[in-house]
Motif scaffolding. Structure first.
Motif, PDB file in Angstrom:
ATOM      1  N   THR A 188      36.731  32.289  34.651  1.00 21.25           N
ATOM      2  CA  THR A 188      35.535  32.081  35.464  1.00 21.25           C
ATOM      3  C   THR A 188      35.569  32.949  36.716  1.00 21.25           C
ATOM      4  N   PHE A 189      36.719  33.021  37.351  1.00 25.18           N
ATOM      5  CA  PHE A 189      36.841  33.877  38.539  1.00 25.18           C
ATOM      6  C   PHE A 189      36.663  35.351  38.172  1.00 25.18           C
ATOM      7  N   LYS A 190      37.157  35.740  37.028  1.00 23.36           N
ATOM      8  CA  LYS A 190      36.954  37.123  36.589  1.00 23.36           C
ATOM      9  C   LYS A 190      35.462  37.418  36.438  1.00 23.36           C
ATOM     10  N   GLN A 191      34.744  36.442  35.871  1.00 23.54           N
ATOM     11  CA  GLN A 191      33.307  36.631  35.706  1.00 23.54           C
ATOM     12  C   GLN A 191      32.614  36.724  37.058  1.00 23.54           C
ATOM     13  N   MET A 192      33.040  35.893  38.013  1.00 25.04           N
ATOM     14  CA  MET A 192      32.441  35.948  39.347  1.00 25.04           C
ATOM     15  C   MET A 192      32.688  37.309  39.991  1.00 25.04           C
ATOM     16  N   LEU A 193      33.868  37.874  39.771  1.00 29.53           N
ATOM     17  CA  LEU A 193      34.172  39.184  40.342  1.00 29.53           C
ATOM     18  C   LEU A 193      33.360  40.284  39.667  1.00 29.53           C
ATOM     19  N   ARG A 194      33.034  40.078  38.387  1.00 30.04           N
ATOM     20  CA  ARG A 194      32.154  41.048  37.726  1.00 30.04           C
ATOM     21  C   ARG A 194      30.749  40.982  38.327  1.00 30.04           C
ATOM     22  N   ILE A 195      30.330  39.782  38.723  1.00 32.21           N
ATOM     23  CA  ILE A 195      29.009  39.610  39.322  1.00 32.21           C
ATOM     24  C   ILE A 195      28.989  40.155  40.749  1.00 32.21           C
ATOM     25  N   ALA A 196      30.083  39.883  41.492  1.00 35.55           N
ATOM     26  CA  ALA A 196      30.133  40.286  42.910  1.00 35.55           C
ATOM     27  C   ALA A 196      31.434  41.050  43.182  1.00 35.55           C
ATOM     28  N   PRO A 197      31.537  42.259  42.654  1.00 33.87           N
ATOM     29  CA  PRO A 197      32.804  42.999  42.766  1.00 33.87           C
ATOM     30  C   PRO A 197      33.184  43.399  44.187  1.00 33.87           C
ATOM     31  N   THR A 198      32.222  43.431  45.104  1.00 38.07           N
ATOM     32  CA  THR A 198      32.538  43.838  46.480  1.00 38.07           C
ATOM     33  C   THR A 198      32.733  42.641  47.408  1.00 38.07           C
ATOM     34  N   ASN A 199      32.730  41.444  46.855  1.00 44.22           N
ATOM     35  CA  ASN A 199      32.924  40.234  47.653  1.00 44.22           C
ATOM     36  C   ASN A 199      34.415  40.074  47.948  1.00 44.22           C
ATOM     37  N   GLN A 200      34.842  40.523  49.116  1.00 42.61           N
ATOM     38  CA  GLN A 200      36.272  40.530  49.427  1.00 42.61           C
ATOM     39  C   GLN A 200      36.847  39.115  49.526  1.00 42.61           C
ATOM     40  N   ALA A 201      36.110  38.193  50.117  1.00 38.19           N
ATOM     41  CA  ALA A 201      36.605  36.814  50.237  1.00 38.19           C
ATOM     42  C   ALA A 201      36.852  36.208  48.858  1.00 38.19           C
ATOM     43  N   LEU A 202      35.933  36.473  47.927  1.00 40.28           N
ATOM     44  CA  LEU A 202      36.090  35.987  46.555  1.00 40.28           C
ATOM     45  C   LEU A 202      37.292  36.630  45.892  1.00 40.28           C
ATOM     46  N   ARG A 203      37.465  37.929  46.107  1.00 40.23           N
ATOM     47  CA  ARG A 203      38.590  38.636  45.495  1.00 40.23           C
ATOM     48  C   ARG A 203      39.915  38.099  46.029  1.00 40.23           C
ATOM     49  N   GLU A 204      39.976  37.846  47.323  1.00 44.28           N
ATOM     50  CA  GLU A 204      41.203  37.307  47.905  1.00 44.28           C
ATOM     51  C   GLU A 204      41.482  35.900  47.405  1.00 44.28           C
ATOM     52  N   GLN A 205      40.422  35.101  47.236  1.00 42.59           N
ATOM     53  CA  GLN A 205      40.584  33.749  46.701  1.00 42.59           C
ATOM     54  C   GLN A 205      41.111  33.803  45.269  1.00 42.59           C
ATOM     55  N   ALA A 206      40.524  34.693  44.460  1.00 43.11           N
ATOM     56  CA  ALA A 206      40.977  34.849  43.073  1.00 43.11           C
ATOM     57  C   ALA A 206      42.431  35.282  43.031  1.00 43.11           C
ATOM     58  N   PHE A 207      42.791  36.221  43.904  1.00 44.46           N
ATOM     59  CA  PHE A 207      44.167  36.722  43.941  1.00 44.46           C
ATOM     60  C   PHE A 207      45.152  35.584  44.212  1.00 44.46           C
ATOM     61  N   ARG A 208      44.871  34.799  45.242  1.00 45.11           N
ATOM     62  CA  ARG A 208      45.777  33.690  45.594  1.00 45.11           C
ATOM     63  C   ARG A 208      45.871  32.672  44.458  1.00 45.11           C
ATOM     64  N   LEU A 209      44.746  32.421  43.827  1.00 48.53           N
ATOM     65  CA  LEU A 209      44.713  31.459  42.738  1.00 48.53           C
ATOM     66  C   LEU A 209      45.529  31.951  41.545  1.00 48.53           C
ATOM     67  N   PHE A 210      45.390  33.227  41.207  1.00 50.91           N
ATOM     68  CA  PHE A 210      46.113  33.775  40.062  1.00 50.91           C
ATOM     69  C   PHE A 210      47.622  33.731  40.300  1.00 50.91           C
ATOM     70  N   LEU A 211      48.047  34.027  41.535  1.00 47.10           N
ATOM     71  CA  LEU A 211      49.469  33.923  41.849  1.00 47.10           C
ATOM     72  C   LEU A 211      49.936  32.471  41.751  1.00 47.10           C
ATOM     73  N   ALA A 212      49.100  31.548  42.221  1.00 46.45           N
ATOM     74  CA  ALA A 212      49.462  30.127  42.152  1.00 46.45           C
ATOM     75  C   ALA A 212      49.649  29.682  40.707  1.00 46.45           C
ATOM     76  N   TYR A 213      48.899  30.304  39.793  1.00 51.48           N
ATOM     77  CA  TYR A 213      49.030  30.000  38.365  1.00 51.48           C
ATOM     78  C   TYR A 213      50.137  30.831  37.706  1.00 51.48           C
ATOM     79  N   ASP A 214      50.908  31.538  38.512  1.00 49.24           N
ATOM     80  CA  ASP A 214      52.003  32.369  38.003  1.00 49.24           C
ATOM     81  C   ASP A 214      51.489  33.472  37.078  1.00 49.24           C
ATOM     82  N   ARG A 215      50.338  34.017  37.450  1.00 45.70           N
ATOM     83  CA  ARG A 215      49.734  35.109  36.664  1.00 45.70           C
ATOM     84  C   ARG A 215      49.705  36.360  37.541  1.00 45.70           C
ATOM     85  N   ALA A 216      50.899  36.865  37.848  1.00 47.47           N
ATOM     86  CA  ALA A 216      51.030  37.973  38.796  1.00 47.47           C
ATOM     87  C   ALA A 216      50.337  39.241  38.301  1.00 47.47           C
ATOM     88  N   ASN A 217      50.390  39.504  37.010  1.00 48.34           N
ATOM     89  CA  ASN A 217      49.749  40.719  36.496  1.00 48.34           C
ATOM     90  C   ASN A 217      48.227  40.638  36.629  1.00 48.34           C
TER      91      ASN A 217
END
Length: 232
Positions: free
Chosen positions: A35-64
């Motif tokens: 879902t976050f990937k889809q949101m980033l496709r919709i709003a690729p320049t949304n830095q706050a969203l990108r940073e939120q997605a990044f933190r979330l992916f690390l929290a899920y142990d999805r570093a790649n």
């Protein structure tokens, strides 16, 4: 309900955001990430969203996945130092220390004002792992010049000189460290041993004596064990 909303309006960031919340509540990490990937496709320049997605992916142990988020942010705006800082975190998570150092050096190249004490600690940690002697010396020295009373940065400077020399610089940085933090004399152990190896016994005794006076009983025993080499 919100899944239907995304079908009805596939570009509604709010609908996708609500769907992500549902996935998180259900502990569905795959659904949340997609879902976050889809949101980033919709709003690729949304830095706050990108940073939120990044933190979330690390929290899920999805570093790649997090690294991909950072790299896509860099593609969107290659002059944004925050995206390189995000990338460095993913690199560190993956124990890819050269990648982390490269990313942090880009942060500094783009905006030297970003180089606070945490920056110098982070890049020194990365450079000390394998170690990358040249870059550890470069960045710990810069950090110590900017933050001369920061004991952890000075500790990395001591480590750098213990790898690269010269011994005089190692001793000088050790004394700087002890002047800032006399509660931990461990860095002086390496410097004293290096002086003994260089057969500079008088200097070794002087530094060892200082450390023994500052340290606890365990430290005194350690230094006594090192200094006894000079009479063997």
């Amino acid at each position: 309900h919100f899944r239907n909303a995304t079908v009805g309006d596939s570009l509604s960031l709010d609908a996708w955001s609500q769907l992500a919340i549902q996935y998180q509540a259900a502990a569905d990490s795959n659904g949340t990430i997609e879902t976050f990937k889809q949101m980033l496709r919709i709003a690729p320049t949304n830095q706050a969203l990108r940073e939120q997605a990044f933190r979330l992916f690390l929290a899920y142990d999805r570093a790649n996945e997090a690294l991909n988020v950072a790299n896509e942010g860099i593609e969107q705006d290659p002059t944004n130092p925050d995206m390189y800082d995000l990338k460095s975190n993913a690199c560190l998570f993956n124990s890819d220390f050269p990648c982390a150092i490269d990313a942090l050096e880009q942060v500094y190249a783009l905006d030297p004002e970003k180089a606070d004490s945490n920056f110098f600690l982070k890049i020194s940690v990365a450079a000390s792992q394998q170690p990358d002697t040249a870059r550890l010396l470069k960045w710990s020295r810069m950090g110590a010049d900017k933050y001369p009373a920061n004991a952890p940065i000075l500790d990395f400077l001591v480590k750098a000189y213990s790898y690269a020399g010269p011994v005089d610089s190692l001793v000088a940085s050790t004394r700087r460290y002890l002047a800032v933090d006399s509660s931990d004399v461990t860095p002086a152990l390496v410097a004293t041993q290096s002086l003994i190896n260089a057969k500079r016994y008088e200097d070794a005794y002087a530094l060892g004596d200082l450390a023994m006076r500052l340290g606890d009983e365990n430290a005194r025993n350690q230094f006594a064990g090192i200094l006894i080499q000079t009479v063997q």
